[in-house]
Write a protein that holds these residues in place. Structure first.
Motif, mmCIF file in Angstrom:
data_model
loop_
_atom_site.group_PDB
_atom_site.id
_atom_site.type_symbol
_atom_site.label_atom_id
_atom_site.label_comp_id
_atom_site.label_asym_id
_atom_site.label_seq_id
_atom_site.Cartn_x
_atom_site.Cartn_y
_atom_site.Cartn_z
ATOM 1 N N GLN A 162 -27.691 36.724 39.349
ATOM 2 C CA GLN A 162 -27.144 35.729 38.172
ATOM 3 C C GLN A 162 -25.859 36.480 38.117
ATOM 4 O OE1 GLN A 162 -28.278 33.366 36.669
ATOM 5 N NE2 GLN A 162 -30.597 33.341 36.988
ATOM 6 N N GLN A 163 -25.013 35.366 37.720
ATOM 7 C CA GLN A 163 -23.536 35.501 37.385
ATOM 8 C C GLN A 163 -23.119 35.157 36.086
ATOM 9 O OE1 GLN A 163 -21.158 33.767 40.514
ATOM 10 N NE2 GLN A 163 -22.874 34.447 42.169
ATOM 11 N N THR A 164 -24.061 34.389 35.337
ATOM 12 C CA THR A 164 -23.847 34.081 34.283
ATOM 13 C C THR A 164 -23.849 34.873 33.022
ATOM 14 O OG1 THR A 164 -26.056 33.408 33.657
ATOM 15 C CG2 THR A 164 -24.741 31.739 34.670
ATOM 16 N N LEU A 165 -24.670 35.851 32.882
ATOM 17 C CA LEU A 165 -24.693 37.163 31.824
ATOM 18 C C LEU A 165 -23.901 38.456 32.367
ATOM 19 C CD1 LEU A 165 -28.488 37.393 31.133
ATOM 20 C CD2 LEU A 165 -26.738 36.512 29.715
ATOM 21 N N VAL A 166 -22.727 38.484 31.685
ATOM 22 C CA VAL A 166 -21.750 39.608 32.087
ATOM 23 C C VAL A 166 -21.446 40.255 30.735
ATOM 24 C CG1 VAL A 166 -20.618 38.060 33.566
ATOM 25 C CG2 VAL A 166 -19.807 37.833 31.365
ATOM 26 N N ASP A 167 -20.708 41.535 30.918
ATOM 27 C CA ASP A 167 -20.641 42.199 29.855
ATOM 28 C C ASP A 167 -19.779 41.459 28.474
ATOM 29 O OD1 ASP A 167 -21.231 44.253 31.122
ATOM 30 O OD2 ASP A 167 -19.473 45.253 31.668
ATOM 31 N N GLN A 168 -20.325 41.850 27.388
ATOM 32 C CA GLN A 168 -19.890 41.348 26.198
ATOM 33 C C GLN A 168 -20.015 39.885 26.215
ATOM 34 O OE1 GLN A 168 -18.398 42.735 23.381
ATOM 35 N NE2 GLN A 168 -18.295 44.854 24.289
ATOM 36 N N HIS A 169 -21.340 39.386 26.404
ATOM 37 C CA HIS A 169 -21.524 37.912 26.638
ATOM 38 C C HIS A 169 -21.748 37.540 25.287
ATOM 39 C CE1 HIS A 169 -24.070 34.333 27.158
ATOM 40 N NE2 HIS A 169 -23.512 34.259 28.374
ATOM 41 N N ALA A 170 -21.623 36.277 24.866
ATOM 42 C CA ALA A 170 -21.624 35.735 23.517
ATOM 43 C C ALA A 170 -22.886 36.163 22.809
ATOM 44 C CB ALA A 170 -21.180 34.222 23.578
ATOM 45 N N ILE A 171 -24.136 35.687 23.631
ATOM 46 C CA ILE A 171 -25.378 36.200 23.116
ATOM 47 C C ILE A 171 -25.591 37.512 22.678
ATOM 48 C CG2 ILE A 171 -26.740 36.772 25.045
ATOM 49 C CD1 ILE A 171 -28.831 34.978 23.760
ATOM 50 N N PHE A 172 -24.835 38.541 23.172
ATOM 51 C CA PHE A 172 -24.914 39.955 22.869
ATOM 52 C C PHE A 172 -24.305 40.114 21.346
ATOM 53 C CE2 PHE A 172 -21.896 43.440 22.058
ATOM 54 C CZ PHE A 172 -22.929 44.422 21.766
ATOM 55 N N LYS A 173 -23.055 39.372 21.284
ATOM 56 C CA LYS A 173 -22.482 39.389 19.731
ATOM 57 C C LYS A 173 -23.219 38.632 18.773
ATOM 58 C CE LYS A 173 -17.849 39.272 22.163
ATOM 59 N NZ LYS A 173 -16.720 38.503 22.553
ATOM 60 N N LEU A 174 -23.651 37.728 19.102
ATOM 61 C CA LEU A 174 -24.821 36.926 18.245
ATOM 62 C C LEU A 174 -25.746 37.671 17.629
ATOM 63 C CD1 LEU A 174 -24.768 33.351 19.719
ATOM 64 C CD2 LEU A 174 -23.616 33.965 17.491
ATOM 65 N N ALA A 175 -26.644 38.670 18.650
ATOM 66 C CA ALA A 175 -27.699 39.235 18.495
ATOM 67 C C ALA A 175 -27.419 40.509 17.578
ATOM 68 C CB ALA A 175 -28.637 39.420 19.479
ATOM 69 N N ALA A 176 -26.376 41.107 18.026
ATOM 70 C CA ALA A 176 -25.800 42.201 17.384
ATOM 71 C C ALA A 176 -25.363 42.146 15.978
ATOM 72 C CB ALA A 176 -24.867 42.954 18.151
ATOM 73 N N GLN A 177 -25.090 41.018 15.571
ATOM 74 C CA GLN A 177 -24.644 40.572 14.279
ATOM 75 C C GLN A 177 -25.752 39.991 13.259
ATOM 76 O OE1 GLN A 177 -21.296 38.348 15.033
ATOM 77 N NE2 GLN A 177 -20.097 40.023 15.891
ATOM 78 N N SER A 178 -27.101 39.881 13.896
ATOM 79 C CA SER A 178 -27.960 38.768 13.140
ATOM 80 C C SER A 178 -28.963 39.794 12.995
ATOM 81 C CB SER A 178 -28.457 37.644 14.143
ATOM 82 O OG SER A 178 -29.482 37.122 13.390
ATOM 83 N N SER A 179 -29.558 39.266 11.723
ATOM 84 C CA SER A 179 -30.852 39.942 11.150
ATOM 85 C C SER A 179 -31.869 38.930 11.330
ATOM 86 C CB SER A 179 -30.620 40.447 9.700
ATOM 87 O OG SER A 179 -30.444 39.324 8.839
ATOM 88 N N ALA A 180 -31.852 38.045 11.927
ATOM 89 C CA ALA A 180 -32.920 36.901 12.034
ATOM 90 C C ALA A 180 -33.856 37.587 13.061
ATOM 91 C CB ALA A 180 -32.152 35.532 12.701
ATOM 92 N N PRO A 181 -35.062 36.919 13.044
ATOM 93 C CA PRO A 181 -36.280 37.376 14.029
ATOM 94 C C PRO A 181 -35.734 36.911 15.559
ATOM 95 C CG PRO A 181 -37.057 35.944 12.240
ATOM 96 C CD PRO A 181 -35.459 35.887 12.359
ATOM 97 N N TYR A 182 -34.907 36.246 15.455
ATOM 98 C CA TYR A 182 -34.247 35.866 16.825
ATOM 99 C C TYR A 182 -33.028 35.137 17.115
ATOM 100 C CZ TYR A 182 -35.887 31.134 15.917
ATOM 101 O OH TYR A 182 -36.193 29.980 15.354
ATOM 102 N N VAL A 183 -32.399 35.171 18.041
ATOM 103 C CA VAL A 183 -31.315 34.385 18.354
ATOM 104 C C VAL A 183 -31.504 33.375 19.616
ATOM 105 C CG1 VAL A 183 -28.736 34.339 18.898
ATOM 106 C CG2 VAL A 183 -29.411 36.252 17.347
ATOM 107 N N GLU A 184 -31.132 32.155 19.253
ATOM 108 C CA GLU A 184 -31.417 31.048 20.311
ATOM 109 C C GLU A 184 -30.029 30.533 20.685
ATOM 110 O OE1 GLU A 184 -34.916 27.833 20.340
ATOM 111 O OE2 GLU A 184 -33.410 27.593 18.657
#
Length: 860
Positions: A162-184
């Motif tokens: 898979q070449q879509t998930l790379v370092d500092q992927h946007a979803i990492f930033k969203l999850a690291a900053q969120s206190s929600a039960p999940y990030v979609e």
């Protein structure tokens, strides 16, 4: 919802309706020609009222048929649009629970902690790969699993290609900053020049005490594959419908036919309308857009389901496949149901018959007039013309009846299709739900603590408490279970998640599925109990899913886990979700739904008569259905006709698939009421007793030299006649006045021209208790030689045949002393039944004798 007006442009695509309209137009031209010829020839038949009445009914039926044709297609599109979005949303709801639980996995935490300490070895890398692989093997809806550290560095992913998930992927930033039960997070990109779509769920991984963030876990959902599965089950190869998934900006993110509707384009969408017409790439489509229904508090990413079909194919579906297997007599009766048809629609055939009956009266009177006042040459032409007028009326009536039948069948087929669709939706929902249960039990069986504790020579109280704590935590996240149970190799219960079942602890499980659990050979194996009452579910029936717990070395089974599906509320919720709905999206009153197993035992039902565990004997033929097969029929239950859709479950992904040892055939049945049997039978009986004018001027036109014309009519089912020269005309009853102390056969006096004449009740004279007709007709009879003029009530008018003397047998050749009988002769006609002939004098003589007897009795 806002009902849309039916436009002429849209109606131009209704082939069946337009065929009917074309026939009506042709008949209207015929009416124009006949009206002109009748006026020139002086036939004595008035047609303008008939033409106007037929046109009014024809236009009303065409309008109703157009509306129902549109509704039929719109209903199909609505069902498909709903299924596209709602099945997806239910699936994604499960994903929101998965990520939250997997982020607490001890192996994932341990790997991140060792990474932070710089202690990750090749063995640790292999262990995390194995752990991710085990998870994906169970939850096959994921195409990749990835792990980031808190700096955003990609540490590990299951699919290294898979070449879509790379370092500092946007979803990492969203999850690291969120206190929600999940990030979609959904995104689209290109890989090697091809579009790629991914839907990901992420959650921060924290230390076991919850104080320190360790990294971010990401699950990549098989978005494209899942939509292909939904579309494949939803749209057959011969169906022109296109299933569409739209994002919140109305961009197409999934299409069942990307050649027609490509991914990435922006489409018109309108959730406030029942349907709308959209134009794309030079083609017009009928479209329906639906929002997701909230599922257990989850409404999804704001996407929309849409179904659309090219207008040129939208209304060409044949109903024959839907109704061909329905019993013709039952279908005929259902089509007279006031539950599904308005009184105005049900009365249309009767109105058409009444119009034709009035036309026949006019033609009948025209023939009488021709017989009495016109010379032979002109008479033959006029009678032929009158015959054509009557035939044109019959043709118009038949076209109207054909349109009404098509209308009725369209409405019934919509209800059958809805029942069938909801039955398919029910098994889809059920199998997708139970697929998750099979995944859960196998994954939880791999819980490190369970394997470690049960692998000890002896369980301590602390071990048992730790297992119980984990079970309670899981059950709190996954509320579809009534209880979770961990047991040792001997089947002794070690821990439960639900305190209400604490008495089970230290008891021995003797159910047969426990033994099968110990026979599992791999971490992919699981077992399921029969659907039967069990003390593990408060002596109610349910499914229990179980899997073996293996020693950490993987070589031996040290126990097992059983998860008790909370079947009663869960199955009820599934069945309530598939209750058929009407045009206003309101559940159809009287509808009910069931799940039935292969042994024809009820699993769950929304009807109080069908309790869990009851035998289902109403439709035993469903047991012959193979997986994925369906049937639809009309059944009778408790004196009610129901449209019934049945669908046999066919599994989901590998669950119940070719590689799965588990088989459990379940049928979903959807019952939609069509009408009360007794009420429909009463209506049909009443309608069958109504006799309309049966005049067919095509018959008996030959005129032999010694033959006489006879005007015939019906009283009940008795066919009677009198020489046409004694008949003036047939009129409708308008103002009858009864007479006190009159003869028993005298109904009263009725105005005729500037006179009043007595009216004879032939039904009473012939011994009929009564007869049915929508309007009572009076045949006016006059014998000038005997100075008689009176009328007789008749049920309907018949033919006006020519009869030769050799066709008539006088009654006195059979019986003696019958001079007072109004019937004086019998004519046996091959084309019709036996005809009883009367004359005016004998008929009036019968009335006179009746009057004398009444006077004599009054004097006694």
């Amino acid at each position: 919802m806002h009902p849309q007006p039916l436009t002429e442009e849209l109606a131009s695509h209704f082939k069946k309706v337009n065929d009917f309209r074309s026939h009506i137009y042709q008949l209207q031209n015929a009416w124009d020609s006949l009206a002109l010829m009748a006026q020139l020839s002086g036939t004595g038949s008035e047609m303008e009222e008939t033409r106007t009445a037929f046109n009014k009914i024809s236009n009303a039926v065409l309008r109703h048929l157009s509306e129902e044709t549109l509704h039929k297609t719109a209903a199909q599109l609505t069902s498909k649009a709903f299924e596209v979005i709602n099945l997806l949303i239910r699936n994604l709801f499960e994903r929101t629970a998965d990520i939250g639980f997997f982020a607490t996995d001890d192996d994932v935490r341990g790997y991140l902690e060792k990474h932070a300490a710089g202690a990750v070895t090749a063995h640790e890398q292999l262990r995390i790969t194995h752990r991710f692989q085990e998870y994906q093997n169970k939850y096959t809806v994921y195409e990749n699993i990835a792990l980031f550290d808190m700096a955003g560095n990609m540490l590990h992913q299951l699919d290294a290609s898979q070449q879509t998930l790379v370092d500092q992927h946007a979803i990492f930033k969203l999850a690291a900053q969120s206190s929600a039960p999940y990030v979609e997070y959904f995104y689209e990109t290109e890989i090697n020049g091809k579009p790629y779509q991914s839907l990901m769920y992420a959650h921060e991984v924290r230390s076991s005490d919850g104080l320190r963030p360790l990294g971010v876990l990401c699950l990549c959902f098989k978005f494209v594959n899942e939509l292909q599965t939904i579309f494949q089950n939803l749209i057959s190869g011969s169906d022109w419908t296109i299933g569409i998934l739209l994002d919140e900006h109305r961009h197409v993110i999934a299409s069942s036919d990307p050649h027609q509707i490509p991914i990435g384009i922006t489409l018109c969408a309108d959730t406030d309308k029942d349907w709308f017409v959209a134009r794309f790439a030079g083609r017009e489509y009928l479209c329906v857009t639906k929002q997701a229904e909230n599922y257990q508090g989850y409404s999804g990413p704001g996407w929309l389901g849409q179904a659309m079909i090219p207008l040129e194919y939208a209304f060409n579906q044949s109903m024959q496949g839907m109704i061909s297997n329905i019993d013709a007599e039952i279908l005929r009766k259902v089509m007279r149901s006031p539950l599904i048809f308005s009184e105005s629609l049900l009365n249309i055939p009767k109105q058409a018959a009444n119009i034709q009956s009035k036309l026949n009266q006019s033609v009948w009177n025209g023939n009488i007039w021709q017989s009495n006042y016109v010379n032979t040459q002109q008479k033959n032409f006029s009678k032929s013309l009158l015959s054509e007028i009557s035939n044109t009326g019959h043709k118009t009536q038949q076209i109207i009846e054909g349109m009404v039948s098509e209308l009725y069948q369209t409405v019934v087929s919509v209800m059958l299709e809805n029942s069938s669709f909801y039955a398919q939706l029910a098994v889809e929902i059920m199998d997708r739900n139970l697929y998750e249960r099979a995944n859960d039990v196998r994954w939880w069986a791999l819980t490190h603590v369970f394997r470690e504790c049960l692998g000890n020579a002896q369980l301590s109280a602390q071990d048992k408490n730790q297992i119980s704590s984990i079970l309670r935590y899981i059950n709190g996240l996954y509320t579809v279970y009534d209880n979770l149970i961990v047991f040792d190799r001997q089947g002794t219960v070690i821990a439960v998640s639900n305190p209400r079942y604490n008495e089970l602890i230290d008891s021995q499980l003797t159910e047969e599925w426990v033994g099968r659990t110990r026979s599992c050979t791999s971490s992919q194996d699981y077992v399921v109990s029969q659907f039967e009452p069990t003390p593990l579910y408060n002596h109610q029936a349910t499914y229990i899913y179980a899997a073996p717990i293996r020693h950490l070395d993987g070589n031996s089974i040290v126990g097992g886990i059983g998860i008790v599906f909370d079947s009663k509320p869960q199955f009820q919720a599934m069945l309530r979700d598939v209750i058929p709905r009407d045009k206003t999206d309101t559940p159809v009153s009287g509808s009910f739904t069931l799940f039935v197993n292969e042994q024809l035992k009820v699993i769950s039902s929304t009807h109080a008569d069908f309790a869990t565990g009851d035998d289902f004997a109403l439709m035993p033929e469903i047991s012959n259905l193979d997986e994925g097969q369906r049937l639809f029929d009309i059944a009778i239950y408790h004196h009610t006709y129901y449209a019934v859709g049945v669908h046999a479950a066919y599994g989901y992904r590998e669950f119940k698939g070719a590689e799965d040892n588990y088989r459990n055939k379940v049928f979903a049945l959807i019952f939609t009421p069509l009408g009360n049997v007794n009420e429909i039978n009463q209506r049909i009986t009443a309608e069958s007793q109504v006799i309309h004018n049966k005049f067919n001027p095509n018959l008996f036109l030959q005129n032999a030299e010694d033959s006489q014309e006879y005007a015939t009519f019906y009283v009940g089912n008795s066919w009677l006649g009198i020489e046409a020269r004694f008949v003036r005309e047939a009129i409708d009853e308008v103002q009858l006045r009864t007479l006190p102390e009159s003869a028993p056969f005298i109904a009263g006096m009725h105005p005729y021209g500037d006179q009043v004449i007595p009216i004879i009740d032939l039904a009473r004279m012939l011994g009929h208790a009564h007869y049915f007709t929508d309007y009572r007709q009076i045949v006016v009879i006059e014998d000038k030689a005997a100075a008689l003029k009176f009328g007789v009530f008749v049920s309907a008018l018949g033919e006006i045949p020519y009869l030769a003397p050799n066709q008539i047998q006088p009654m006195n050749t059979f019986f003696k002393g019958i001079s007072n009988n109004p019937g004086i002769a019998i004519a046996n006609l091959a084309q019709q039944s036996m005809l009883t002939l009367m004359n005016a004098q004998s008929l009036w003589e019968k009335v006179t004798i009746g009057q004398q007897r009444q006077t004599e009795q009054a004097m006694l």
